[in-house]
Design a protein around this motif. Structure first.
Motif, PDB file in Angstrom:
ATOM      1  N   PRO A 361     -73.168-130.906 -77.985  1.00  0.00           N
ATOM      2  CA  PRO A 361     -71.708-131.056 -78.082  1.00  0.00           C
ATOM      3  C   PRO A 361     -71.262-132.515 -77.984  1.00  0.00           C
ATOM      4  O   PRO A 361     -71.890-133.335 -77.312  1.00  0.00           O
ATOM      5  CB  PRO A 361     -71.186-130.237 -76.890  1.00  0.00           C
ATOM      6  CG  PRO A 361     -72.304-129.332 -76.516  1.00  0.00           C
ATOM      7  CD  PRO A 361     -73.574-130.070 -76.841  1.00  0.00           C
ATOM      8  N   VAL A 362     -70.154-132.797 -78.650  1.00  0.00           N
ATOM      9  CA  VAL A 362     -69.523-134.110 -78.589  1.00  0.00           C
ATOM     10  C   VAL A 362     -68.438-134.084 -77.514  1.00  0.00           C
ATOM     11  O   VAL A 362     -67.619-133.158 -77.472  1.00  0.00           O
ATOM     12  CB  VAL A 362     -68.907-134.481 -79.955  1.00  0.00           C
ATOM     13  CG1 VAL A 362     -68.108-135.774 -79.856  1.00  0.00           C
ATOM     14  CG2 VAL A 362     -69.996-134.599 -81.014  1.00  0.00           C
ATOM     15  N   ASP A 363     -68.432-135.089 -76.665  1.00  0.00           N
ATOM     16  CA  ASP A 363     -67.398-135.214 -75.635  1.00  0.00           C
ATOM     17  C   ASP A 363     -66.207-135.954 -76.245  1.00  0.00           C
ATOM     18  O   ASP A 363     -66.307-137.150 -76.540  1.00  0.00           O
ATOM     19  CB  ASP A 363     -67.944-135.985 -74.438  1.00  0.00           C
ATOM     20  CG  ASP A 363     -66.932-136.111 -73.303  1.00  0.00           C
ATOM     21  OD1 ASP A 363     -65.750-135.769 -73.509  1.00  0.00           O
ATOM     22  OD2 ASP A 363     -67.315-136.568 -72.213  1.00  0.00           O
ATOM     23  N   PRO A 364     -65.074-135.287 -76.466  1.00  0.00           N
ATOM     24  CA  PRO A 364     -63.927-135.941 -77.114  1.00  0.00           C
ATOM     25  C   PRO A 364     -63.407-137.143 -76.344  1.00  0.00           C
ATOM     26  O   PRO A 364     -62.807-138.043 -76.933  1.00  0.00           O
ATOM     27  CB  PRO A 364     -62.866-134.831 -77.174  1.00  0.00           C
ATOM     28  CG  PRO A 364     -63.612-133.561 -76.989  1.00  0.00           C
ATOM     29  CD  PRO A 364     -64.781-133.892 -76.119  1.00  0.00           C
ATOM     30  N   SER A 365     -63.633-137.178 -75.039  1.00  0.00           N
ATOM     31  CA  SER A 365     -63.094-138.283 -74.230  1.00  0.00           C
ATOM     32  C   SER A 365     -63.861-139.578 -74.429  1.00  0.00           C
ATOM     33  O   SER A 365     -63.340-140.662 -74.141  1.00  0.00           O
ATOM     34  CB  SER A 365     -63.093-137.898 -72.752  1.00  0.00           C
ATOM     35  OG  SER A 365     -64.427-137.767 -72.256  1.00  0.00           O
ATOM     36  N   THR A 366     -65.109-139.481 -74.914  1.00  0.00           N
ATOM     37  CA  THR A 366     -65.915-140.692 -75.074  1.00  0.00           C
ATOM     38  C   THR A 366     -66.281-140.973 -76.536  1.00  0.00           C
ATOM     39  O   THR A 366     -66.680-142.088 -76.857  1.00  0.00           O
ATOM     40  CB  THR A 366     -67.223-140.586 -74.266  1.00  0.00           C
ATOM     41  OG1 THR A 366     -67.952-139.426 -74.691  1.00  0.00           O
ATOM     42  CG2 THR A 366     -66.919-140.474 -72.786  1.00  0.00           C
ATOM     43  N   SER A 367     -66.152-139.977 -77.397  1.00  0.00           N
ATOM     44  CA  SER A 367     -66.540-140.157 -78.804  1.00  0.00           C
ATOM     45  C   SER A 367     -65.398-139.702 -79.710  1.00  0.00           C
ATOM     46  O   SER A 367     -65.353-138.556 -80.145  1.00  0.00           O
ATOM     47  CB  SER A 367     -67.805-139.355 -79.115  1.00  0.00           C
ATOM     48  OG  SER A 367     -68.902-139.811 -78.348  1.00  0.00           O
TER      49      SER A 367
END
Length: 584
Positions: A361-367
């Motif tokens: 999963p991609v972390d929206p807060s960092t990427s």
């Protein structure tokens, strides 16, 4: 002039300069060097002495010019001779930008850097901000995709050589366009590669789709890494390139504590700080790993962006209905909504194509979304089809327009493949010009065999046939009229709206709401909604009291309702409308 070469396989090395043979002096760790009088244009190479005897004259591994091809002697050139005119240029950031991928040999009829310069005003007017050039490292023959390069430091002579590339980059900068160069560090081509004669550039410890892997972590790998690191820095420094697209980084096998990509990222940051320029690294990776673009201080590789093919696959399946091969995974009804929320459809989920779980999963807060390059078409996705047919050959013009609307209103960095913006119908096929007869025959037979099991073997064009290359050139008469002109105007409109309306380029992930009802697609982007009708009949869409049509393709306001409180937009089959809420 100083000549240096790393040749740990040799006991002695001679410099062959014109008719001279000059013995070089051995130094530490397999290096040899010496001075000789030489001027620009002089041909030279190296003769390696080993226990088996002496080699033929081989080209310089760090050759900057191979005017007679990769199998011949190198030529002395001076990259500092070019008079740059881009002192006032500041590269536009990737965030908020639009990338345009092109292949120099087929972008124009002339197929050179000089010919491509003549089309740069068109690209600037289109609204793209980054011109991505497919690989230009020298390879044998007169035509090819560029991924079989064998002289990583030398620019392919038929395109215009090193000076031609410098002029092209300068011309881009004078029009406000950044330049991204596609570079290949995971393998070299199958013919004309003399690096193994010099030293342990490759290793059998790992295997890649192209054979032995580049030696990034074995004995002698310090110098191999330095070879490719210096190459990347050369493009950025001496050719004023603004970004590098790194091919198939998942094939860079490296078990060191400091991976090659992380080291490259660190050195590029140092160069950027020293030069005051914004420099960008974009990775192509098949791993669906957000760590590729995570910061180095939190365990990531430090790339600035990466290609996200899952977005392409979901769009392609929704528009074409194709579900063969890897497209099968994307027949899932949630594929399109998911990739508009997050770039990886496979983020730890099971892939039926791979027969295993894939991704993370991609972390929206960092990427944020802009770190992921999304596309409807690329050189891979078109050229690796049996006949190189583009999207405009597979679907209606309305579906081409619908795909463009979804791409250019997404939270990602959109990338167009040359000609896509007018719905080009010229194919882009797999073409080669291998000079080794056995290799040429093997490639021709192998291409047909690859698709024979799908029943397409008889349709596959011969890669070695020059007509395959000629067919792949863009037809610049197409965008001047008919549906091609309509599509081009649509792309221009969408790019302009993306740059003018923050909601349409907002890169926050997880914020898009997508609803699909029997091929009627509704996508909410802040105060704007995109409605796409992929049904076979017209669909009326009512507007709210504060709503207005911002842009439409095959959709019109019903004039009988224009003055009412609830006007209606009729969207034709395969039509698209962008609706915005007017400020109160």
């Amino acid at each position: 002039m100083k000549f240096e070469v790393w040749a740990p396989n040799a006991t002695d090395v001679d410099l062959a300069l014109g008719e001279q043979r000059i013995r070089l002096t051995a130094a530490d760790q397999g290096w040899f060097g010496g001075d000789a009088e030489a001027v620009v244009g002089d041909r030279y190479g190296y003769v390696l002495h080993t226990d088996e005897g002496e080699s033929n004259v081989l080209p310089d591994p760090r050759s900057l010019s191979q005017p007679d091809g990769p199998d011949e002697r190198s030529a002395v050139i001076d990259l500092g001779e070019y008079d740059w005119q881009d002192d006032d240029f500041t590269a536009p950031p990737l965030r908020g930008g639009v990338v345009y991928e092109l292949h120099i040999g087929t972008f124009t009829p002339g197929g050179t850097f000089a010919a491509a310069i003549d089309r740069l005003d068109y690209l600037a007017e289109l609204g793209v901000t980054v011109v991505e050039v497919m690989p230009v490292a020298a390879f044998p023959g007169s035509r090819g995709w560029g991924y079989d390069g064998v002289c990583p430091y030398a620019v392919f002579e038929p395109y215009g050589g090193a000076a031609g590339l410098q002029r092209f980059v300068d011309a881009c900068h004078q029009r406000g366009l950044a330049v991204c160069l596609d570079v290949v560090y995971n393998h070299l081509g199958p013919s004309g590669n003399y690096l193994p004669s010099y030293g342990p550039y490759f290793t059998d410890a790992y295997k890649t789709p192209w054979g032995s892997a580049v030696n990034l972590d074995g004995a002698g790998s310090d110098h191999v890494r330095r070879y490719f690191l210096d190459n990347a820095l050369m493009w950025l420094r001496d050719f004023h390139i603004d970004a590098l697209r790194l091919d198939a980084v998942h094939a860079l096998m490296d078990s060191r504590a400091l991976p090659f990509l992380e080291q490259l990222a660190a050195e590029v940051v140092m160069l950027a700080n020293a030069s005051g320029r914004e420099l960008t690294l974009i990775a192509e990776s098949d791993r669906n790993d957000p760590g590729t673009v995570s910061a180095r201080n939190v365990g990531g590789l430090g790339m600035d962006a990466q290609w996200a093919d899952d977005i392409h696959h979901a769009l392609h399946v929704r528009l074409t209905g194709e579900t063969s091969g890897y497209y099968g995974d994307f027949a899932d009804p949630d594929a399109l909504p998911k990739v508009l929320r997050t770039p990886f459809f496979h983020d730890g989920t099971y892939s039926t194509f791979r027969k295993r779980h894939h991704g993370r999963p991609v972390d929206p807060s960092t990427s944020p979304g802009w770190r992921f390059v999304a596309s409807l078409q690329t050189h891979d996705q078109v050229g690796n089809r049996a006949t190189g047919d583009r999207l405009a050959e597979l679907v209606s013009v309305g579906r081409v327009a619908a795909g463009a609307a979804m791409l250019l209103s997404s939270p990602y960095t959109p990338m167009l493949f040359m000609g896509e913006e007018w719905g080009a119908t010229t194919p882009w096929q797999y073409f080669t010009d291998h000079q080794d007869p056995e290799l040429a025959e093997a490639v021709s037979k192998g291409r047909k065999a690859e698709f024979a099991s799908h029943g397409w073997g008889s349709q596959v064009p011969d890669p070695q046939d020059e007509e395959t290359f000629t067919r792949s050139k863009l037809d610049w008469s197409q965008p001047t009229g008919g549906d091609h002109a309509r599509v081009l105007q649509w792309y221009r409109t969408l790019i302009a709206l993306r740059q003018q309306i923050p909601d349409l380029s907002d890169s926050a992930l997880g914020t898009i709401a997508t609803a699909i009802d029997d091929d009627l697609i509704r996508i909410q982007r802040g105060a704007y909604r995109l409605v796409i009708n992929l049904r076979s009949e017209s669909v009326p869409i009512g507007l709210g009291p504060d709503e207005a049509v911002v842009a439409a393709f095959d959709a019109e306001l019903d004039q009988s309702t224009a003055g009412s409180d609830k006007p209606v937009v009729n969207i034709e089959p395969d039509g698209t409308v962008l609706i915005g809420t007017t400020p109160s």
